[in-house]
Design an enzyme around this catalytic site. Structure first.
Site, PDB file in Angstrom:
ATOM      1  N   HIS A  50       0.800  -1.225   0.000  1.00  0.00           N
ATOM      2  CA  HIS A  50       0.000   0.000   0.000  1.00  0.00           C
ATOM      3  C   HIS A  50       0.834   1.277   0.000  1.00  0.00           C
ATOM      4  O   HIS A  50       0.267   2.368  -0.059  1.00  0.00           O
ATOM      5  CB  HIS A  50      -0.945   0.010   1.205  1.00  0.00           C
ATOM      6  N   GLN A 151      -0.231 -13.400   6.007  1.00  0.00           N
ATOM      7  CA  GLN A 151      -1.271 -12.483   6.459  1.00  0.00           C
ATOM      8  C   GLN A 151      -2.651 -13.074   6.170  1.00  0.00           C
ATOM      9  O   GLN A 151      -2.972 -13.388   5.022  1.00  0.00           O
ATOM     10  CB  GLN A 151      -1.098 -11.140   5.741  1.00  0.00           C
ATOM     11  N   SER A 178      -7.967  -4.474   8.871  1.00  0.00           N
ATOM     12  CA  SER A 178      -8.841  -3.655   8.019  1.00  0.00           C
ATOM     13  C   SER A 178      -9.474  -4.479   6.910  1.00  0.00           C
ATOM     14  O   SER A 178     -10.692  -4.403   6.671  1.00  0.00           O
ATOM     15  CB  SER A 178      -8.059  -2.482   7.430  1.00  0.00           C
ATOM     16  N   ASP A 179      -8.657  -5.280   6.213  1.00  0.00           N
ATOM     17  CA  ASP A 179      -9.210  -6.126   5.155  1.00  0.00           C
ATOM     18  C   ASP A 179     -10.095  -7.222   5.730  1.00  0.00           C
ATOM     19  O   ASP A 179     -11.105  -7.597   5.117  1.00  0.00           O
ATOM     20  CB  ASP A 179      -8.092  -6.732   4.311  1.00  0.00           C
TER      21      ASP A 179
END
Length: 256
Positions: A50, A151, A178-179
């Site tokens: 990101h 992850q 968050s995801d």
């Protein structure tokens, strides 16, 4: 010539379940990364997913961390062998692999970092990681000094957490809050009970397989709760967040 990365102290600390406090690095420049490296964190994530990082920005940041006690961890943009190979060759030893949903994807990540016969990493005899061919035992030492953190940030990943955590060569399980929140139908709300329940479940299952768990938690209360739940490698903030917050506070002090 000796390579000061061997043995990998961060990998050893994770295996010993020692708490490792980290910070996210997203500003993508060597000066800010050097400052982070002087702050006393155990590990730093240099973000390739990101943040606007690539090979040309990662190299000077690795140079800036030379001599720092903070272990650089690279979050790759995707679980792709060629990308991982290039990051290995410039000197990364600790990898955070985003969006792993299956045992097969975890196995691919591990294989991408290992020379044959354990994996599929391509061989170059002279690159930055082996100090351009001057580290005599690099090939003998490399495979066993790579850290793979996978992850989990989807419902499928949660469903397969046992198989993922049991994968040989996976050193830790990292939660992308968050995801994960978005995947569970709570976009922008990682504190929702459904998300928190999933996070605790991931931590518990990782522990059941003898693997440490980690998470990004820039809010202190969240970080302390996750540590109490058994997380051992927690990123407690980001350079971008600290910079934005501090500069806003400074401006407000004199303008309000």
């Amino acid at each position: 010539m000796n390579n000061d990365v061997f043995p990998n102290k961060f990998k050893a600390a994770l295996a010993a379940k020692q708490v490792q406090i980290g910070c996210w690095s997203a500003l993508s420049n060597p000066i800010s990364t050097e400052v982070l490296g002087l702050a006393g964190f155990d590990w730093l994530v240099l973000d390739g997913e990101h943040a606007p990082n690539d090979i040309s920005t990662f190299i000077p940041q690795l140079m800036a961390l030379k001599g720092s006690a903070s272990a650089p961890v690279v979050r790759v943009p995707t679980n792709e062998p060629v990308i991982i190979k290039r990051l290995l060759d410039i000197g990364f030893y600790n990898f955070l692999i985003p969006f792993v949903e299956t045992k097969e994807e975890a196995e691919q990540a591990v294989a991408s970092t290992r020379y044959p016969p354990e994996g599929i990493r391509g061989v170059s005899v002279s690159h930055r990681a082996n100090m351009f061919g001057t580290v005599a035992d690099y090939f003998a030492q490399s495979n066993k000094n790579i850290t793979i953190l996978v992850q989990i940030e989807s419902q499928q990943g949660v469903d397969n957490v046992d198989a993922i955590a049991a994968t040989e060569g996976v050193d830790g399980i990292f939660v992308g809050p968050s995801d994960l929140a978005a995947a569970l139908g709570h976009l922008g709300n990682a504190s929702h009970p459904d998300v928190q329940k999933a996070i605790q479940h991931i931590f518990n299952r990782a522990s059941a397989h003898g693997k440490p768990s980690g998470i990004l938690a820039p809010v202190e209360a969240d970080a302390r709760r996750y540590l109490a739940w058994g997380a051992t490698f927690v990123a407690v903030g980001s350079d971008l967040g600290v910079f934005r917050s501090a500069t806003q506070k400074l401006a407000d002090t004199f303008k309000k």
